[in-house]
Scaffold this active site. Structure first.
Site, PDB file in Angstrom:
ATOM      1  CB  CYS A  90     -55.227  37.884  -9.978  1.00  0.00           C
ATOM      2  SG  CYS A  90     -53.733  38.030 -11.278  1.00  0.00           S
ATOM      3  CG  ASN A 141     -54.634  39.456 -15.205  1.00  0.00           C
ATOM      4  OD1 ASN A 141     -54.940  39.880 -14.298  1.00  0.00           O
ATOM      5  ND2 ASN A 141     -53.935  38.045 -15.209  1.00  0.00           N
ATOM      6  CG  HIS A 145     -58.624  37.107 -11.947  1.00  0.00           C
ATOM      7  ND1 HIS A 145     -58.212  38.332 -11.932  1.00  0.00           N
ATOM      8  CD2 HIS A 145     -57.409  36.552 -12.463  1.00  0.00           C
ATOM      9  CE1 HIS A 145     -57.177  38.714 -12.414  1.00  0.00           C
ATOM     10  NE2 HIS A 145     -56.722  37.525 -12.822  1.00  0.00           N
TER      11      HIS A 145
HETATM   12  O1  UT7 Z   1     -51.772  36.655 -13.642  1.00  0.00           O
HETATM   13  C1  UT7 Z   1     -51.483  35.763 -14.713  1.00  0.00           C
HETATM   14  C2  UT7 Z   1     -52.270  34.743 -14.728  1.00  0.00           C
HETATM   15  N1  UT7 Z   1     -52.137  33.940 -16.071  1.00  0.00           N
HETATM   16  C3  UT7 Z   1     -53.034  33.367 -16.675  1.00  0.00           C
HETATM   17  O2  UT7 Z   1     -54.054  33.325 -16.229  1.00  0.00           O
HETATM   18  C4  UT7 Z   1     -52.630  32.583 -17.733  1.00  0.00           C
HETATM   19  C5  UT7 Z   1     -53.604  31.175 -18.089  1.00  0.00           C
HETATM   20  N2  UT7 Z   1     -52.912  30.949 -19.340  1.00  0.00           N
HETATM   21  C6  UT7 Z   1     -53.579  31.403 -20.398  1.00  0.00           C
HETATM   22  O3  UT7 Z   1     -54.194  32.411 -20.611  1.00  0.00           O
HETATM   23  C7  UT7 Z   1     -53.039  30.785 -21.941  1.00  0.00           C
HETATM   24  O4  UT7 Z   1     -52.422  29.545 -21.583  1.00  0.00           O
HETATM   25  C8  UT7 Z   1     -52.339  31.738 -22.756  1.00  0.00           C
HETATM   26  C9  UT7 Z   1     -53.049  33.081 -23.050  1.00  0.00           C
HETATM   27  C10 UT7 Z   1     -51.015  32.334 -21.737  1.00  0.00           C
HETATM   28  C11 UT7 Z   1     -51.654  31.056 -23.765  1.00  0.00           C
HETATM   29  O5  UT7 Z   1     -52.735  30.338 -24.507  1.00  0.00           O
HETATM   30  P1  UT7 Z   1     -52.419  28.956 -24.908  1.00  0.00           P
HETATM   31  O6  UT7 Z   1     -53.733  28.509 -25.746  1.00  0.00           O
HETATM   32  O7  UT7 Z   1     -52.139  28.086 -23.897  1.00  0.00           O
HETATM   33  O8  UT7 Z   1     -51.024  29.027 -25.896  1.00  0.00           O
HETATM   34  P2  UT7 Z   1     -49.793  28.138 -25.638  1.00  0.00           P
HETATM   35  O9  UT7 Z   1     -48.927  28.563 -24.436  1.00  0.00           O
HETATM   36  O10 UT7 Z   1     -49.864  26.975 -26.052  1.00  0.00           O
HETATM   37  O11 UT7 Z   1     -48.923  28.876 -26.920  1.00  0.00           O
HETATM   38  C12 UT7 Z   1     -49.413  28.484 -28.372  1.00  0.00           C
HETATM   39  C13 UT7 Z   1     -48.186  29.467 -29.335  1.00  0.00           C
HETATM   40  C14 UT7 Z   1     -46.714  29.379 -28.886  1.00  0.00           C
HETATM   41  O12 UT7 Z   1     -46.166  28.918 -30.102  1.00  0.00           O
HETATM   42  P3  UT7 Z   1     -45.565  27.582 -30.519  1.00  0.00           P
HETATM   43  O13 UT7 Z   1     -44.589  26.811 -29.569  1.00  0.00           O
HETATM   44  O14 UT7 Z   1     -46.811  26.730 -30.700  1.00  0.00           O
HETATM   45  O15 UT7 Z   1     -45.122  27.853 -31.968  1.00  0.00           O
HETATM   46  C15 UT7 Z   1     -46.369  30.421 -28.143  1.00  0.00           C
HETATM   47  O16 UT7 Z   1     -44.879  30.937 -28.657  1.00  0.00           O
HETATM   48  O17 UT7 Z   1     -48.442  30.773 -29.039  1.00  0.00           O
HETATM   49  C16 UT7 Z   1     -47.432  31.294 -28.991  1.00  0.00           C
HETATM   50  N3  UT7 Z   1     -47.400  32.883 -28.332  1.00  0.00           N
HETATM   51  C17 UT7 Z   1     -47.952  33.912 -29.219  1.00  0.00           C
HETATM   52  N4  UT7 Z   1     -48.089  33.878 -30.438  1.00  0.00           N
HETATM   53  C18 UT7 Z   1     -48.484  35.099 -30.785  1.00  0.00           C
HETATM   54  C19 UT7 Z   1     -47.218  33.206 -27.167  1.00  0.00           C
HETATM   55  N5  UT7 Z   1     -47.647  34.543 -27.122  1.00  0.00           N
HETATM   56  C20 UT7 Z   1     -47.950  34.902 -28.155  1.00  0.00           C
HETATM   57  C21 UT7 Z   1     -48.279  36.086 -28.582  1.00  0.00           C
HETATM   58  N6  UT7 Z   1     -48.523  36.336 -29.965  1.00  0.00           N
HETATM   59  N7  UT7 Z   1     -48.624  37.285 -28.089  1.00  0.00           N
END
Ligand code: UT7
Length: 325
Positions: free
Chosen positions: A112, A282, A252
């Protein structure tokens, strides 16, 4: 000196809401809204390709600049979702727009941050020889990503944004660009399959690895906040300005929580931080130029405003630019 002579932006018509995603993968509007701030995103029509999106934004930017295709001296396209594996999208775009046989090339793979990196390259090219450079950031991520992995698919959208840079004293001067890369962090955001180390083959096709983005979301989050805010601080130091003089920061748009944290670190009020992630998700390299165009179109940027762009991307890359309107 480099001035922005014209701005352009384009998103496809098709809207994909969080509820639409909830019908396809195990997710819901509450999770997506709370974790990312995204409510909907745009997806290209089946008959559209990266080139179509890029051409729409480029034509608007050239029209805004009052320039014809024949007056463009160079083309740079920033994208991670190109028209073809080879040649680059810039070659296709040069022909589609009807430009002369001018240099045209892509900045690909920098996630990005690509568009702001392209501003840096273009600015340096203009020091060698004053010219009008068309710069496009474009992504058609919906075509190439997995529609089954809820961790990624809900985050992205398709869009294009463009500017024309030129030496004439235009509406906005590109004052400075800072950019950097920390290549020790390639593993926190990478799509490995398809390159020479892990070629695309029957095995990766069967496993779906060719669409699998390795992403350490929390590390990306932390790096993004740190790098995007530090890049703006470096810009302010280079240009001898203060954050109080910045009318608008356009970061971004990956996640509303990242954007809020950058605003907090920079100690700039929320109303001076541009946010459209709720409407488009994004959109990779397209995010910053599209937001810049939209901010201008909707009157969020006025003559006299100092605007700071800041972006991060897989690499780990970062880049920021100061623009004086
Ligand atoms: O160009 C790409 C750039 N990428 C980024 O900028 C990503 C930067 N990071 C983020 O934006 C965040 O880390 C995310 C939005 C990707 C994730 O948020 P988070 O607060 O860090 O959540 P997490 O990764 O800790 O996931 C928490 C839970 C997991 O379940 P368990 O293991 O706690 O049971 C995931 O499996 O959320 C689950 N999960 C979802 N649940 C519902 C992951 N995706 C989803 C979803 N719907 N779409």
């Amino acid at each position: 000196m480099a001035f922005i002579l014209g701005f352009g932006g384009y998103v496809p018509d098709r809207i994909m809401t969080n509820d639409d995603w909830a019908e396809l993968v195990d997710t819901d509007d509450e999770w997506i809204t709370a974790r990312t701030g995204i409510k909907e995103r745009r997806f290209a029509a089946d008959d559209q390709s990266t080139l179509d999106l890029a051409a729409h934004a480029a034509e608007k930017a050239m029209e805004d600049a009052g320039l014809t295709a024949a007056e463009i001296d160079e083309i740079i396209v920033a994208t991670d979702t190109p028209e073809a594996y080879t040649p680059d999208t810039a070659s296709f775009l040069q022909h589609r727009l009807g430009c002369r046989e001018v240099p045209a090339y892509d900045l690909g793979g920098s996630g990005c941050a690509g568009f702001v990196q392209a501003l840096d390259v273009a600015r340096a090219r203009m020091l060698l020889q004053p010219k009008r450079i068309l710069i496009v950031g474009v992504e058609l991520i919906s075509r190439l990503m997995s529609w089954k992995d809820r961790s990624f698919c809900v985050l992205f959208g398709d869009a294009a944004g463009a500017v024309v840079l030129g030496p004439e004293d235009g509406r906005a001067e590109l004052l400075d660009v800072v950019a950097g890369t920390d290549g020790s962090k390639t593993e926190i955001l990478t799509l490995k399959t398809g390159g020479t180390r892990y070629p695309f083959n029957a095995e990766s096709l069967a496993s779906g690895a060719y669409q699998h983005l390795d992403m350490d979301g929390r590390r990306v989050f932390r790096e993004a906040v740190h790098r995007m805010s530090t890049a703006v601080e470096d810009l302010l130091e280079n240009t001898q300005r203060t954050i109080d003089e910045v009318a608008l920061v356009i970061p971004h748009q990956a996640n509303k929580r990242i954007i809020d944290a950058v605003g907090h670190k920079l100690a700039i009020p929320e109303e001076r931080v541009y946010i459209n992630v709720q409407d488009y998700g994004n959109t990779g390299s397209a995010t910053v130029p599209f937001a810049l165009w939209e901010a201008k179109e909707t009157g969020r940027i006025r003559p006299g405003d100092l605007v700071a762009l800041t972006a991060f991307g897989a690499g780990f890359h970062w880049a920021a630019a100061a623009i004086q309107f």
